[in-house]
Design a protein around this motif. Structure first.
Motif, PDB file in Angstrom:
ATOM      1  N   SER A   1       0.836  -1.199   0.000  1.00  0.00           N
ATOM      2  CA  SER A   1       0.000   0.000   0.000  1.00  0.00           C
ATOM      3  C   SER A   1       0.869   1.246   0.000  1.00  0.00           C
ATOM      4  N   VAL A   2       0.295   2.338  -0.481  1.00  0.00           N
ATOM      5  CA  VAL A   2       1.008   3.600  -0.603  1.00  0.00           C
ATOM      6  C   VAL A   2       0.152   4.726  -0.047  1.00  0.00           C
ATOM      7  N   LYS A   3       0.779   5.612   0.680  1.00  0.00           N
ATOM      8  CA  LYS A   3       0.112   6.839   1.112  1.00  0.00           C
ATOM      9  C   LYS A   3       0.856   8.012   0.491  1.00  0.00           C
ATOM     10  N   LEU A   4       0.099   8.904  -0.127  1.00  0.00           N
ATOM     11  CA  LEU A   4       0.672  10.056  -0.808  1.00  0.00           C
ATOM     12  C   LEU A   4       0.271  11.333  -0.096  1.00  0.00           C
ATOM     13  N   LEU A   5       1.248  12.109   0.275  1.00  0.00           N
ATOM     14  CA  LEU A   5       0.984  13.365   0.969  1.00  0.00           C
ATOM     15  C   LEU A   5       1.507  14.531   0.144  1.00  0.00           C
ATOM     16  N   SER A   6       0.615  15.423  -0.263  1.00  0.00           N
ATOM     17  CA  SER A   6       1.015  16.645  -0.963  1.00  0.00           C
ATOM     18  C   SER A   6       1.324  17.721   0.067  1.00  0.00           C
ATOM     19  N   ILE A   7       2.456  18.401  -0.122  1.00  0.00           N
ATOM     20  CA  ILE A   7       2.875  19.453   0.806  1.00  0.00           C
ATOM     21  C   ILE A   7       2.839  20.786   0.068  1.00  0.00           C
ATOM     22  N   PRO A   8       1.896  21.664   0.394  1.00  0.00           N
ATOM     23  CA  PRO A   8       1.801  22.962  -0.285  1.00  0.00           C
ATOM     24  C   PRO A   8       3.115  23.732  -0.214  1.00  0.00           C
ATOM     25  N   ARG A   9       3.500  24.349  -1.326  1.00  0.00           N
ATOM     26  CA  ARG A   9       4.797  25.018  -1.435  1.00  0.00           C
ATOM     27  C   ARG A   9       4.953  26.195  -0.468  1.00  0.00           C
ATOM     28  N   ASP A  10       3.831  26.802  -0.044  1.00  0.00           N
ATOM     29  CA  ASP A  10       3.905  27.960   0.845  1.00  0.00           C
ATOM     30  C   ASP A  10       3.687  27.595   2.312  1.00  0.00           C
ATOM     31  N   SER A  11       3.702  26.280   2.622  1.00  0.00           N
ATOM     32  CA  SER A  11       3.537  25.857   4.019  1.00  0.00           C
ATOM     33  C   SER A  11       4.620  26.503   4.877  1.00  0.00           C
ATOM     34  N   TYR A  12       4.183  27.111   5.979  1.00  0.00           N
ATOM     35  CA  TYR A  12       5.100  27.819   6.868  1.00  0.00           C
ATOM     36  C   TYR A  12       5.630  26.838   7.901  1.00  0.00           C
ATOM     37  N   VAL A  13       6.911  26.481   7.785  1.00  0.00           N
ATOM     38  CA  VAL A  13       7.488  25.427   8.612  1.00  0.00           C
ATOM     39  C   VAL A  13       8.858  25.845   9.125  1.00  0.00           C
ATOM     40  N   TYR A  14       9.368  25.060  10.058  1.00  0.00           N
ATOM     41  CA  TYR A  14      10.706  25.298  10.582  1.00  0.00           C
ATOM     42  C   TYR A  14      11.735  24.679   9.635  1.00  0.00           C
ATOM     43  N   ILE A  15      12.733  25.477   9.234  1.00  0.00           N
ATOM     44  CA  ILE A  15      13.795  25.009   8.352  1.00  0.00           C
ATOM     45  C   ILE A  15      15.081  24.894   9.175  1.00  0.00           C
ATOM     46  N   PRO A  16      15.474  23.683   9.554  1.00  0.00           N
ATOM     47  CA  PRO A  16      16.624  23.493  10.450  1.00  0.00           C
ATOM     48  C   PRO A  16      17.901  24.185   9.987  1.00  0.00           C
ATOM     49  N   GLU A  17      18.198  24.118   8.700  1.00  0.00           N
ATOM     50  CA  GLU A  17      19.446  24.704   8.206  1.00  0.00           C
ATOM     51  C   GLU A  17      19.507  26.202   8.437  1.00  0.00           C
ATOM     52  N   ARG A  18      18.351  26.863   8.397  1.00  0.00           N
ATOM     53  CA  ARG A  18      18.312  28.313   8.582  1.00  0.00           C
ATOM     54  C   ARG A  18      18.071  28.705  10.037  1.00  0.00           C
TER      55      ARG A  18
ATOM     56  N   TYR B   1      15.108  29.032  11.504  1.00  0.00           N
ATOM     57  CA  TYR B   1      13.878  29.801  11.683  1.00  0.00           C
ATOM     58  C   TYR B   1      12.799  29.251  10.752  1.00  0.00           C
ATOM     59  N   SER B   2      11.601  29.794  10.884  1.00  0.00           N
ATOM     60  CA  SER B   2      10.484  29.350  10.059  1.00  0.00           C
ATOM     61  C   SER B   2      10.384  30.159   8.778  1.00  0.00           C
ATOM     62  N   ASP B   3       9.936  29.505   7.712  1.00  0.00           N
ATOM     63  CA  ASP B   3       9.801  30.139   6.411  1.00  0.00           C
ATOM     64  C   ASP B   3       8.918  29.241   5.550  1.00  0.00           C
ATOM     65  N   LYS B   4       8.627  29.668   4.336  1.00  0.00           N
ATOM     66  CA  LYS B   4       7.901  28.810   3.405  1.00  0.00           C
ATOM     67  C   LYS B   4       8.776  27.608   3.060  1.00  0.00           C
ATOM     68  N   ILE B   5       8.172  26.447   2.986  1.00  0.00           N
ATOM     69  CA  ILE B   5       8.950  25.233   2.751  1.00  0.00           C
ATOM     70  C   ILE B   5       9.632  25.251   1.385  1.00  0.00           C
ATOM     71  N   THR B   6       9.086  25.989   0.434  1.00  0.00           N
ATOM     72  CA  THR B   6       9.712  26.093  -0.884  1.00  0.00           C
ATOM     73  C   THR B   6      11.111  26.693  -0.818  1.00  0.00           C
ATOM     74  N   HIS B   7      11.375  27.509   0.225  1.00  0.00           N
ATOM     75  CA  HIS B   7      12.675  28.159   0.352  1.00  0.00           C
ATOM     76  C   HIS B   7      13.758  27.238   0.917  1.00  0.00           C
ATOM     77  N   ALA B   8      13.362  26.079   1.461  1.00  0.00           N
ATOM     78  CA  ALA B   8      14.363  25.134   1.970  1.00  0.00           C
ATOM     79  C   ALA B   8      15.292  24.696   0.846  1.00  0.00           C
ATOM     80  N   HIS B   9      14.730  24.456  -0.332  1.00  0.00           N
ATOM     81  CA  HIS B   9      15.550  24.041  -1.467  1.00  0.00           C
ATOM     82  C   HIS B   9      16.367  25.213  -1.991  1.00  0.00           C
ATOM     83  N   TYR B  10      15.820  26.409  -1.951  1.00  0.00           N
ATOM     84  CA  TYR B  10      16.530  27.592  -2.429  1.00  0.00           C
ATOM     85  C   TYR B  10      17.831  27.783  -1.644  1.00  0.00           C
ATOM     86  N   PHE B  11      17.761  27.604  -0.329  1.00  0.00           N
ATOM     87  CA  PHE B  11      18.930  27.856   0.502  1.00  0.00           C
ATOM     88  C   PHE B  11      19.853  26.658   0.654  1.00  0.00           C
ATOM     89  N   GLY B  12      19.301  25.437   0.617  1.00  0.00           N
ATOM     90  CA  GLY B  12      20.144  24.278   0.890  1.00  0.00           C
ATOM     91  C   GLY B  12      19.928  23.074  -0.004  1.00  0.00           C
TER      92      GLY B  12
END
Length: 356
Positions: A111-128, A130-141
């Motif tokens: 079985s498979v479960k698929l979870l879509s994560i909206p690009r503007d989800s406001y989450v904690y980004i460990p590398e930075r 602080y919290s930001d849009k999840i789309t920016h995690a890839h931009y920075f790291g």
């Protein structure tokens, strides 16, 4: 008129199999095709997989390496925008993740479960820190930061990744000589080169080329991320329907090249082959779709998608159970959530140069 429920259920299982096969990237379809249609295609598929193989040295929540042939695993699918417009002032190309989808696979249940994560989800980004849009995690790291952020958000290990850019999306559609889609709304959108108003589509059934299909999948100004997700699913299903059709067999070489030129993953060809058992499960593949519920919000004038924390915890529990994990198998994110609250104000100031 009587409804043949057995036929309806069989059709649903077939659609789910096709959707899952696409989500595992057209390469999986091609691997199957190689087995079915000859050694040449099989060899080609393996070559593409080997060229795309790019493991990442990183720490995860796993204490030992998993084997998709026998273990429950998770895969993060990352769609990125690598357009020239995303170049930083230093000249280094940085791309946002424009689409994120996590798949958890239960080996015993197939079985498979698929979870879509909206690009503007406001989450904690460990590398930075602080919290930001999840789309920016890839931009920075890049991929590493995105994987770490998703692990932090969902409190589960992310075992593998598959990253594809917009070129792969367009090239795939063009390699199939277009796809037939019932466009749900009339709209105008920029093209892949960021030229405004370059793409205009009218509502209705029509054949789309790569640029047009991308515009339909990426446009979000006309409504919201929820509707955008529905359009993406519409396009993906159309691609899969065309890719598995008999007419597409002669196009598999071009399709493989389209994928291989624009994809990276830490899944080996052997790993990819192990997923065939899901698509051919005796009792039919079980696929459940999940969403991260939340609401539109603003922080310092910046739009964000604020996740519902109660629903997030419920989603975490569902994914953990599907992966055969217990609370002791993953670390609590309570401390990081506290840090997130404390750093909310700083996050927007630090990323003030990013408008989306």
């Amino acid at each position: 008129m009587a409804i043949n429920r057995e036929s309806v259920n069989n059709n649903k299982r077939k659609r789910k199999k096709r959707l899952f096969t696409f989500i595992l990237v057209p390469l999986l379809v091609l691997a199957v095709s190689g087995v079915s249609y000859g050694a040449f295609l099989y060899t080609k598929a393996k070559s593409v997989a080997d060229d795309s193989y790019q493991p990442i040295d990183r720490e995860t929540k796993r204490t030992s390496k998993v084997d998709p042939k026998i273990d429950d695993v998770s895969i993060l699918f990352i769609g990125v925008d690598d357009s020239e417009k995303r170049s930083s002032k230093s000249g280094t190309t940085r791309s946002r993740s424009d689409a994120l989808m996590l798949a958890t696979l239960n080996e015993k249940e197939k079985s498979v479960k698929l979870l879509s994560i909206p690009r503007d989800s406001y989450v904690y980004i460990p590398e930075r820190g602080y919290s930001d849009k999840i789309t920016h995690a890839h931009y920075f790291g890049g991929v590493s930061s995105t994987l770490e952020t998703v692990e932090e958000l969902l409190d589960i290990p992310v075992d593998y990744y598959v990253k594809m850019n917009f070129d792969a999306f367009m090239d795939t559609v063009d390699a199939l000589d277009g796809i037939e889609v019932d466009v749900p709304v009339t709209f105008t959108e920029q093209n892949s080169k960021d030229k405004k108003g370059a793409i205009h589509l009218e509502e209705g059934l029509q054949t789309l080329n790569g640029e047009e299909a991308l515009a339909l999948a990426r446009t979000r100004k006309i409504d919201n991320d929820i509707e955008r997700g529905k359009r993406q699913q519409l396009v993906l299903k159309a691609i899969m329907n065309k890719a598995v059709s008999a007419k597409a067999i002669t196009k598999y070489t071009n399709l493989m090249e389209a994928v291989g030129d624009n994809m990276t993953t830490d899944l080996s060809f052997s790993d990819i082959q192990s997923f065939l058992s899901y698509a051919t499960a005796e009792n039919g593949l079980q696929v459940d779709s999940l969403t991260l519920t939340g609401s539109d919000s603003y922080i310092n004038g910046k739009y964000i998608y604020q996740l519902d924390q109660t629903a997030l915890v419920e989603t975490q529990s569902i994914l953990k159970e599907h992966l055969g994990l217990t609370d002791s198998d993953s670390n609590s994110t309570t401390d990081n959530e506290t840090t997130t609250d404390d750093s909310t104000g700083a996050s927007l100031d630090t990323t003030s140069t990013i408008s989306n």
